[in-house]
Design a protein around this motif. Structure first.
Motif, PDB file in Angstrom:
ATOM      1  N   LEU A  36     -16.448  -1.338 -14.729  1.00 33.06           N
ATOM      2  CA  LEU A  36     -17.260  -0.181 -14.316  1.00 33.06           C
ATOM      3  C   LEU A  36     -17.693  -0.203 -12.953  1.00 33.06           C
ATOM      4  N   PRO A  37     -16.663  -0.064 -11.981  1.00 35.72           N
ATOM      5  CA  PRO A  37     -17.213  -0.047 -10.568  1.00 35.72           C
ATOM      6  C   PRO A  37     -17.940   1.279 -10.562  1.00 35.72           C
ATOM      7  N   TYR A  38     -18.551   1.424  -9.434  1.00 37.20           N
ATOM      8  CA  TYR A  38     -19.491   2.603  -9.062  1.00 37.20           C
ATOM      9  C   TYR A  38     -18.704   3.794  -9.129  1.00 37.20           C
ATOM     10  N   LEU A  39     -17.341   3.608  -8.318  1.00 38.01           N
ATOM     11  CA  LEU A  39     -16.734   4.890  -8.022  1.00 38.01           C
ATOM     12  C   LEU A  39     -15.191   4.355  -7.987  1.00 38.01           C
ATOM     13  N   ILE A  40     -14.064   5.113  -8.383  1.00 43.52           N
ATOM     14  CA  ILE A  40     -12.510   4.962  -8.240  1.00 43.52           C
ATOM     15  C   ILE A  40     -12.053   6.009  -7.521  1.00 43.52           C
ATOM     16  N   LYS A  41     -11.067   5.707  -6.684  1.00 44.47           N
ATOM     17  CA  LYS A  41     -10.529   6.694  -5.811  1.00 44.47           C
ATOM     18  C   LYS A  41      -8.777   6.748  -5.828  1.00 44.47           C
ATOM     19  N   PRO A  42      -8.478   6.940  -7.193  1.00 45.68           N
ATOM     20  CA  PRO A  42      -6.820   7.015  -7.149  1.00 45.68           C
ATOM     21  C   PRO A  42      -6.504   8.268  -6.582  1.00 45.68           C
ATOM     22  N   ASN A  43      -5.388   8.231  -6.035  1.00 43.07           N
ATOM     23  CA  ASN A  43      -4.691   9.697  -5.889  1.00 43.07           C
ATOM     24  C   ASN A  43      -4.025   9.919  -7.155  1.00 43.07           C
ATOM     25  N   ILE A  44      -3.511  11.331  -7.138  1.00 41.99           N
ATOM     26  CA  ILE A  44      -2.924  11.640  -8.470  1.00 41.99           C
ATOM     27  C   ILE A  44      -2.051  10.936  -9.042  1.00 41.99           C
ATOM     28  N   ASN A  45      -0.957  10.391  -8.276  1.00 41.03           N
ATOM     29  CA  ASN A  45       0.171   9.694  -8.548  1.00 41.03           C
ATOM     30  C   ASN A  45      -0.472   8.167  -9.139  1.00 41.03           C
ATOM     31  N   GLU A  46      -1.404   7.577  -8.662  1.00 38.90           N
ATOM     32  CA  GLU A  46      -2.124   6.416  -9.179  1.00 38.90           C
ATOM     33  C   GLU A  46      -2.781   6.715 -10.531  1.00 38.90           C
TER      34      GLU A  46
END
Length: 165
Positions: A36-46
């Motif tokens: 449960l990190p505060y925020l995740i930032k995947p791109n659409i492919n990830e």
């Protein structure tokens, strides 16, 4: 390193009340989310490597619902198709800014760095998202891994269009 390395690190950082931003892919992203990190930032492919979704807004929204319900903020970068940000309170979409792209190297890292600044400065999530879009936009106007300066980033802040979805 094992696929659970980020999970372990996030758990340790959260014990110190740190807000963790996770930018990873594949199994490392999947396991990291368990902490449960505060925020995740995947791109659409990830994102597509860990959940079944298309590039349709409603499909993406449904795919990240479980993460958001657990309190994770999800920022999905989609290149020339803009970016999305999901939190418990809102869903935001940023249209792409028309620019001459010279290199996408480091665009996601610029976005993550801006999120870190916004969090550190206690900016609203919308202003933080705006800064992240301006930062990644400024980055792609530079050659290779060259970073934009503050003035270049601030130039794009006014051009960022955010829509509530």
């Amino acid at each position: 390193m094992g696929n659970d390395v980020y999970k372990i690190i996030i758990e340790q950082l959260k014990e110190k009340n740190a807000k963790v931003i996770l930018d990873a892919e594949g199994q490392a992203l999947k396991y990291g989310i368990e902490s449960l990190p505060y925020l995740i930032k995947p791109n659409i492919n990830e994102l597509k490597t860990i959940v079944d979704c298309s590039e349709n807004l409603e499909d993406i929204k449904e795919a990240v619902r479980e993460f958001v319900e657990k309190g994770i903020i999800v920022a999905v970068s989609m290149g020339e198709n803009g970016a999305l940000l999901f939190s418990k309170e809102q869903c935001l979409y940023s249209k792409p800014i028309k620019i001459n792209v010279k290199s996408t190297v480091g665009a996601g890292d610029s976005m993550v760095a801006a999120f870190a600044i916004g969090i550190h400065e206690n900016m609203s999530i919308e202003d933080t998202f705006r800064l992240s879009i301006a930062s990644s936009t400024a980055k792609v106007t530079k050659e290779g891994s060259q970073a934009p300066d503050r003035k270049e980033i601030l130039k794009y802040i006014e051009e960022v269009e955010i829509q509530r979805r």
